[in-house]
Motif scaffolding. Structure first.
Motif, PDB file in Angstrom:
ATOM      1  N   SER A  64       1.321  -1.320   0.503  1.00  0.00           N
ATOM      2  CA  SER A  64      -0.024  -0.034  -0.135  1.00  0.00           C
ATOM      3  C   SER A  64       1.369   1.061  -0.131  1.00  0.00           C
ATOM      4  O   SER A  64       1.562   0.992   0.956  1.00  0.00           O
ATOM      5  N   ASP A 120       1.133   4.394  -0.173  1.00  0.00           N
ATOM      6  CA  ASP A 120       0.970   5.781   0.847  1.00  0.00           C
ATOM      7  C   ASP A 120       1.444   5.711   2.045  1.00  0.00           C
ATOM      8  O   ASP A 120       1.071   6.466   2.821  1.00  0.00           O
ATOM      9  N   GLU A 150       7.329   2.254   1.496  1.00  0.00           N
ATOM     10  CA  GLU A 150       7.435   2.634   0.394  1.00  0.00           C
ATOM     11  C   GLU A 150       5.355   3.251  -0.793  1.00  0.00           C
ATOM     12  O   GLU A 150       4.879   4.287   0.671  1.00  0.00           O
ATOM     13  N   PHE A 184      -4.673  -0.378   1.753  1.00  0.00           N
ATOM     14  CA  PHE A 184      -4.063  -1.513   3.102  1.00  0.00           C
ATOM     15  C   PHE A 184      -5.233  -2.465   3.768  1.00  0.00           C
ATOM     16  O   PHE A 184      -4.285  -3.713   4.003  1.00  0.00           O
ATOM     17  N   ALA A 205       4.519  -4.405   3.414  1.00  0.00           N
ATOM     18  CA  ALA A 205       3.636  -3.024   3.356  1.00  0.00           C
ATOM     19  C   ALA A 205       3.664  -2.687   4.951  1.00  0.00           C
ATOM     20  O   ALA A 205       2.972  -1.476   5.695  1.00  0.00           O
ATOM     21  N   GLY A 206       5.143  -2.674   5.569  1.00  0.00           N
ATOM     22  CA  GLY A 206       5.589  -2.152   7.264  1.00  0.00           C
ATOM     23  C   GLY A 206       4.076  -2.303   8.156  1.00  0.00           C
ATOM     24  O   GLY A 206       3.478  -2.303   9.436  1.00  0.00           O
ATOM     25  N   PHE A 207       3.791  -3.933   8.002  1.00  0.00           N
ATOM     26  CA  PHE A 207       2.846  -4.834   8.479  1.00  0.00           C
ATOM     27  C   PHE A 207       3.680  -4.863  10.237  1.00  0.00           C
ATOM     28  O   PHE A 207       4.698  -5.700  10.652  1.00  0.00           O
ATOM     29  N   SER A 208       2.909  -5.181  11.143  1.00  0.00           N
ATOM     30  CA  SER A 208       2.914  -4.836  12.731  1.00  0.00           C
ATOM     31  C   SER A 208       2.752  -6.584  12.798  1.00  0.00           C
ATOM     32  O   SER A 208       1.093  -6.467  12.141  1.00  0.00           O
ATOM     33  N   GLN A 250      -5.945   5.324  10.005  1.00  0.00           N
ATOM     34  CA  GLN A 250      -5.577   4.077   8.730  1.00  0.00           C
ATOM     35  C   GLN A 250      -6.722   2.885   9.529  1.00  0.00           C
ATOM     36  O   GLN A 250      -6.424   2.420  10.056  1.00  0.00           O
ATOM     37  N   GLY A 275      -8.325  -0.377   9.171  1.00  0.00           N
ATOM     38  CA  GLY A 275      -7.561  -1.403   8.885  1.00  0.00           C
ATOM     39  C   GLY A 275      -5.847  -2.162   9.739  1.00  0.00           C
ATOM     40  O   GLY A 275      -5.586  -3.148   9.865  1.00  0.00           O
ATOM     41  N   SER A 276      -5.559  -0.371  10.405  1.00  0.00           N
ATOM     42  CA  SER A 276      -4.342  -0.700  10.653  1.00  0.00           C
ATOM     43  C   SER A 276      -3.993  -1.248  12.227  1.00  0.00           C
ATOM     44  O   SER A 276      -5.191  -0.535  12.846  1.00  0.00           O
ATOM     45  N   ILE A 277      -3.120  -1.515  12.384  1.00  0.00           N
ATOM     46  CA  ILE A 277      -2.986  -1.506  14.329  1.00  0.00           C
ATOM     47  C   ILE A 277      -2.711  -0.005  14.947  1.00  0.00           C
ATOM     48  O   ILE A 277      -3.713   0.203  15.880  1.00  0.00           O
ATOM     49  N   GLU A 310       2.409   5.961  12.177  1.00  0.00           N
ATOM     50  CA  GLU A 310       3.975   5.016  12.405  1.00  0.00           C
ATOM     51  C   GLU A 310       4.591   6.436  12.810  1.00  0.00           C
ATOM     52  O   GLU A 310       4.935   6.820  11.865  1.00  0.00           O
TER      53      GLU A 310
HETATM   54  N1  ARG Z   1       2.359  -0.868  10.830  1.00  0.00           N
HETATM   55  C1  ARG Z   1       1.245  -0.867  10.593  1.00  0.00           C
HETATM   56  C2  ARG Z   1       0.217  -2.270  10.660  1.00  0.00           C
HETATM   57  O1  ARG Z   1       0.654  -2.697  10.334  1.00  0.00           O
HETATM   58  C3  ARG Z   1       0.409   0.183  10.085  1.00  0.00           C
HETATM   59  C4  ARG Z   1       1.599  -0.621   7.992  1.00  0.00           C
HETATM   60  C5  ARG Z   1       0.473   0.789   6.799  1.00  0.00           C
HETATM   61  N2  ARG Z   1       1.359   0.191   6.036  1.00  0.00           N
HETATM   62  C6  ARG Z   1       0.443   1.142   5.272  1.00  0.00           C
HETATM   63  N3  ARG Z   1       1.554   0.712   3.885  1.00  0.00           N
HETATM   64  N4  ARG Z   1      -0.515   1.825   4.817  1.00  0.00           N
HETATM   65  O2  ARG Z   1      -1.069  -2.176  10.624  1.00  0.00           O
END
Ligand code: ARG
Length: 286
Positions: free
Chosen positions: A62, A64, A69, A107, A124-127, A173, A175-177, A215
């Motif tokens: 994602s 953004d 990314e 995302f 995508a920076g997934f936690s 955002q 669906g994000s943590i 983040e």
């Molecule tokens: N780290 C957070 C999560 O896993 C936010 C990741 C959002 N990533 C993005 N590409 N928008 O929920």
């Protein structure tokens, strides 16, 4: 009588919020991650062999999320997705010996596509959130981005604790943590959940929302462009760090991803990717 006691308890708990401390109260509902919960366990399972046969590794992202990314215009004026997550994706594809295909989406769609088998990896920076980990596998951590609660500089005397956000608008955002962190820390604010991170930031900058969960690495990046935004406080989160998301049952692929991450961390390459992404993150286009 029971009701009265319950009400009193709620009031006592509500008044015990410390500045930026977690409220003692359990969150009433989970604002994020609802999409993941609805998924079935019947995903197609991409394996290394399948990926090799297809000749490409398909990565869902994602874009953004600078510096992880984001879109830029390359030297030929063409739209390109860059960032340290994309360097990691390329390194994994190279290691397997296939082409990299990036699929850009919102995302909150990535885990759905992962489960459907239409992407091989989610980067995508997934936690590695425990709730997600019930349905998906997560790689080792490759980066620590941190969590922040952001406000406008001009409001820094007005808002000093989560408690000050009762009845106000707070964004994160979908669906994000960060959406979960919103529900946990500012349960008395009205939650504004938005599809993209730039939307979250724009709502904060324009004053439509009074606070936003982001983040830290992302916030710091936006602060370069919008010095009117500040961090009110760092946010506590137990599953800190970024990892690669994979559908369960792909242990060979997971092992390869972890191997590449270990290599990049040890050689210092990951640090180089992060530095390079930060260098060009101001070129991000929405
Ligand atoms: N780290 C957070 C999560 O896993 C936010 C990741 C959002 N990533 C993005 N590409 N928008 O929920």
């Amino acid at each position: 009588m029971k009701k009265l006691i319950a009400l009193m308890l709620v009031l006592i708990l509500a008044s015990s919020f410390a500045a930026c401390g977690k409220p003692a109260e359990e969150p009433a509902e989970d604002a994020g991650d609802s999409a993941q919960q609805e998924q079935s366990e019947t995903a197609a399972t991409p394996t290394i062999d399948k990926i090799k046969a297809a000749g490409k590794l398909v990565v869902g992202t994602s874009a953004d999320f600078a510096p992880y990314e984001f879109h830029i215009l390359d030297e030929n004026g063409e739209d390109k997705i860059v960032g340290f997550d994309m360097d990691l994706a390329q390194a994994i594809a190279d290691h397997i010996g296939v082409e990299l295909e990036i699929k850009d989406m919102n995302f909150d769609s990535i885990l759905i596509e992962l489960q459907a088998g239409t992407v091989d990896l989610g980067i995508a920076g997934f936690s590695p959130d425990p709730e997600r980990a019930e349905t998906f596998d997560f790689s080792d951590i490759y980066y620590f981005g941190g969590q922040s609660f952001a406000i406008l500089e001009s409001n820094k005397d007005k808002y000093t604790s989560y408690e000050d956000f009762t009845g106000l608008q707070v964004a994160a955002q979908t669906g994000s943590i960060q959406a979960d962190l919103l529900a946990e820390n500012t349960p008395n604010a009205s939650a504004v959940l938005l599809k993209t991170v730039p939307d979250v930031v724009m709502e904060l900058v324009s004053g439509k929302v009074q606070g936003a969960f982001l983040e830290t690495a992302i916030l710091e990046n936006y602060m370069k462009t919008y010095p009117e935004i500040i961090e009110m406080c760092p946010v506590e989160y137990d599953s800190e760090g970024s990892s690669v998301a994979i559908a369960k049952g792909n242990d060979d692929l997971l092992a390869v991803v972890n191997e590449v991450i270990a290599e990049l961390l040890e050689s210092g390459k990951m640090d180089e990717y992060v530095a390079a992404a930060n260098e060009i993150s101001d070129q991000a286009i929405a």
